[in-house]
Design a protein around this motif. Structure first.
Motif, mmCIF file in Angstrom:
data_model
loop_
_atom_site.group_PDB
_atom_site.id
_atom_site.type_symbol
_atom_site.label_atom_id
_atom_site.label_comp_id
_atom_site.label_asym_id
_atom_site.label_seq_id
_atom_site.Cartn_x
_atom_site.Cartn_y
_atom_site.Cartn_z
ATOM 1 N N HIS A 162 0.830 -1.202 0.000
ATOM 2 C CA HIS A 162 0.000 0.000 0.000
ATOM 3 C C HIS A 162 0.869 1.259 0.000
ATOM 4 C CE1 HIS A 162 -3.596 -2.338 0.684
ATOM 5 N NE2 HIS A 162 -3.017 -2.940 1.713
ATOM 6 N N TRP A 167 1.405 5.331 0.360
ATOM 7 C CA TRP A 167 0.814 6.435 1.124
ATOM 8 C C TRP A 167 -0.103 7.248 0.214
ATOM 9 C CZ3 TRP A 167 1.203 11.833 0.815
ATOM 10 C CH2 TRP A 167 0.706 12.533 1.927
ATOM 11 N N HIS A 168 -1.338 7.469 0.675
ATOM 12 C CA HIS A 168 -2.339 8.203 -0.111
ATOM 13 C C HIS A 168 -2.390 9.648 0.382
ATOM 14 C CE1 HIS A 168 -5.979 9.313 -2.156
ATOM 15 N NE2 HIS A 168 -6.226 8.076 -2.580
ATOM 16 N N ASN A 210 -4.539 11.867 0.273
ATOM 17 C CA ASN A 210 -5.824 12.318 0.824
ATOM 18 C C ASN A 210 -6.194 11.630 2.136
ATOM 19 O OD1 ASN A 210 -6.055 13.876 -1.450
ATOM 20 N ND2 ASN A 210 -7.543 12.556 -2.471
ATOM 21 N N TYR A 211 -5.455 10.582 2.503
ATOM 22 C CA TYR A 211 -5.843 9.781 3.664
ATOM 23 C C TYR A 211 -4.630 9.418 4.518
ATOM 24 C CZ TYR A 211 -9.968 9.173 0.700
ATOM 25 O OH TYR A 211 -11.058 9.400 -0.089
ATOM 26 N N LEU A 229 -1.565 2.573 -5.221
ATOM 27 C CA LEU A 229 -2.784 3.166 -4.681
ATOM 28 C C LEU A 229 -4.000 2.399 -5.190
ATOM 29 C CD1 LEU A 229 -2.053 6.977 -5.181
ATOM 30 C CD2 LEU A 229 -1.997 5.712 -3.013
ATOM 31 N N ALA A 230 -5.089 2.455 -4.419
ATOM 32 C CA ALA A 230 -6.379 1.883 -4.819
ATOM 33 C C ALA A 230 -6.296 0.380 -5.049
ATOM 34 C CB ALA A 230 -6.933 2.589 -6.058
ATOM 35 N N GLU A 257 -5.972 0.352 -10.691
ATOM 36 C CA GLU A 257 -5.026 0.717 -9.632
ATOM 37 C C GLU A 257 -3.955 1.662 -10.184
ATOM 38 O OE1 GLU A 257 -5.336 -3.623 -7.381
ATOM 39 O OE2 GLU A 257 -4.083 -3.387 -9.167
#
Length: 431
Positions: free
Chosen positions: A317, A319-320, A322-323, A405-406, A412
């Protein structure tokens, strides 16, 4: 190299096609296909072969200069299945206005909302009548055009749609296939489509079709994006990008003392407990047969296992932006930051301090940056095939992957730089 990855992704909408495409790349590089029901025979240094299981997993071997008992083996593992929707038997559902939709079943854990309002296609395998009941014929199907769509309900009928909607797997995730044009199409639209698609190579009639394993896939081609084309956008990056990096590294690496293994499993997204999954003894049996073909014993096989090292390659995963609050405060890998070593105190990953040190040194020698991932302690993490495989073959190994991401979205996002880094690290690993 990135253009090759994009072509591979587009040509591999499902596991069966991914395995066929990997087999073609191996065959072009001199690997011979071996039928596991035949004797393996005497193997010598430099021999290259591969085997498949269920048309949906593939295992490649390049025999080293030293016997397995003396040098062990180096293995990269990945999986070729991704979350999607399987077409059920008796799938056609006739609706008002002659619209036909297909009954589907969820495979794995997709982000279901990402499958709405986008052109979808159909891919998988079709089973045809063979010479006898135990020898049916398998043909692969890939409809290379937009064919279906799962349409959202208009916001006018669902004013809370942007507040979050609970989706029904049985009601909401059924794609529209077409509109009936004649009485003859009723109940036969899907079968007629399959016959039409397959008949480009040989005539296929509905009576020839015994069964099928067919799945939905995004019909939009993979691409790069960003101001500098630094990102990759595609379905199935998890985990076909790792599969392809493993193939590229195996073909780039040179002959060494150590036997090289590339194992691409199926069914990781549903637990790996199948004959073609990481929980199967199939790979262990092939490795043992290689040891015996070199004049070794069962004891020599166990020696080889103790000298082996496994890279379990399954994406991580990223790092996003927005989150950020969802991530561990000190161990959150970023896109473009290099391969990611994955840790979990509950042992959901195979990595430990020793195996992580080995892989980080491999990256250093390859001139590649390396990152760490640990879940936020309040967030339950996933698992992968490393520990499942290690429960049947007690291998020393590391769980790693590229940051994306996603994950499990229909589409993705990954990093161009990370893919190049990963191929370099894998090539260094193989030697």
């Amino acid at each position: 190299m990135i253009s090759r990855l994009l072509r591979f992704l587009d040509a591999s909408p499902v596991n069966f096609l991914a395995v066929r495409n990997i087999a073609s790349l191996l065959a072009e590089a001199g690997f011979q296909q071996f039928n596991p029901s035949s004797p393996l025979g005497k193997l010598k240094a430099g021999d290259k072969f591969f085997v498949t299981k269920n048309d949906s997993s593939i295992y490649a071997f390049q025999i080293g200069k030293k016997p397995l008992a003396d040098a062990g083996f180096r293995m990269i593992c990945a999986h070729c299945d991704s979350p999607t929707f399987r077409i059920k038997p008796n799938a056609e559902m006739l609706c008002e206005g002659g619209i036909v939709k297909l009954n589907t079943e969820v495979y794995g854990g997709p982000i279901m909302s990402t499958w709405f309002d986008r052109p979808l296609t159909l891919a998988g395998r079709v089973i045809l009548r063979g010479d006898d009941e135990f020898s049916p014929k398998t043909v692969l199907l890939h409809v290379k055009r937009p064919l279906m769509q799962i349409s959202n309900l208009a916001i006018h009928f669902n004013r809370q749609v942007n507040d979050g909607v609970k989706l029904s797997k049985q009601k909401d995730m059924l794609p529209i296939l077409g509109i009936i044009n004649s009485q003859l199409e009723i109940g036969n639209m899907l079968i007629n489509l399959i016959c039409e698609e397959l008949s480009t190579e040989r005539a296929v009639e509905p009576k020839d079709i015994l069964d099928f394993d067919l799945y939905l896939a995004d019909a939009i081609p993979a691409c790069t994006f960003g101001v500098h084309d630094e990102f990759i956008s595609s379905g199935r990056l998890d985990d076909l990008s790792m599969c392809f990096a493993g193939v590229e590294a195996l073909l780039l690496s040179k002959s060494t003392d150590v036997t090289k293994v590339l194992a691409i499993f199926d069914n990781e997204e549903t637990g790996s407990q199948t004959k073609q999954g990481a929980g199967s003894p199939f790979l262990a049996s092939i490795l043992k047969r290689i040891v015996l073909s070199q004049g070794g014993t069962e004891e020599a096989f166990y020696q080889a296992v103790e000298k082996a090292f496994m890279i379990s390659a399954d994406n991580a995963h990223a790092w996003h932006p927005n989150y950020g609050e969802r991530y561990d405060p000190t161990n959150h890998p970023v896109l473009g930051g290099g391969p990611v070593i994955k840790f979990n105190a509950a042992q959901k990953y195979a990595s430990d301090a020793v195996s992580a040190a080995v892989f980080s040194e491999i990256c250093r020698k390859a001139g590649v940056p390396c990152q760490r991932f640990v879940n936020h302690s309040d967030v339950a993490g996933g698992s992968t095939l490393g520990n499942i495989l290690a429960s049947s073959i007690p291998l020393r190994g590391v769980d790693m992957g590229n940051a994306i991401l996603a994950m499990h979205s229909c589409r993705e996002t990954g990093s161009v730089a990370d893919h190049l880094y990963c191929v370099k690290a894998f090539t260094q690993f193989y030697g």
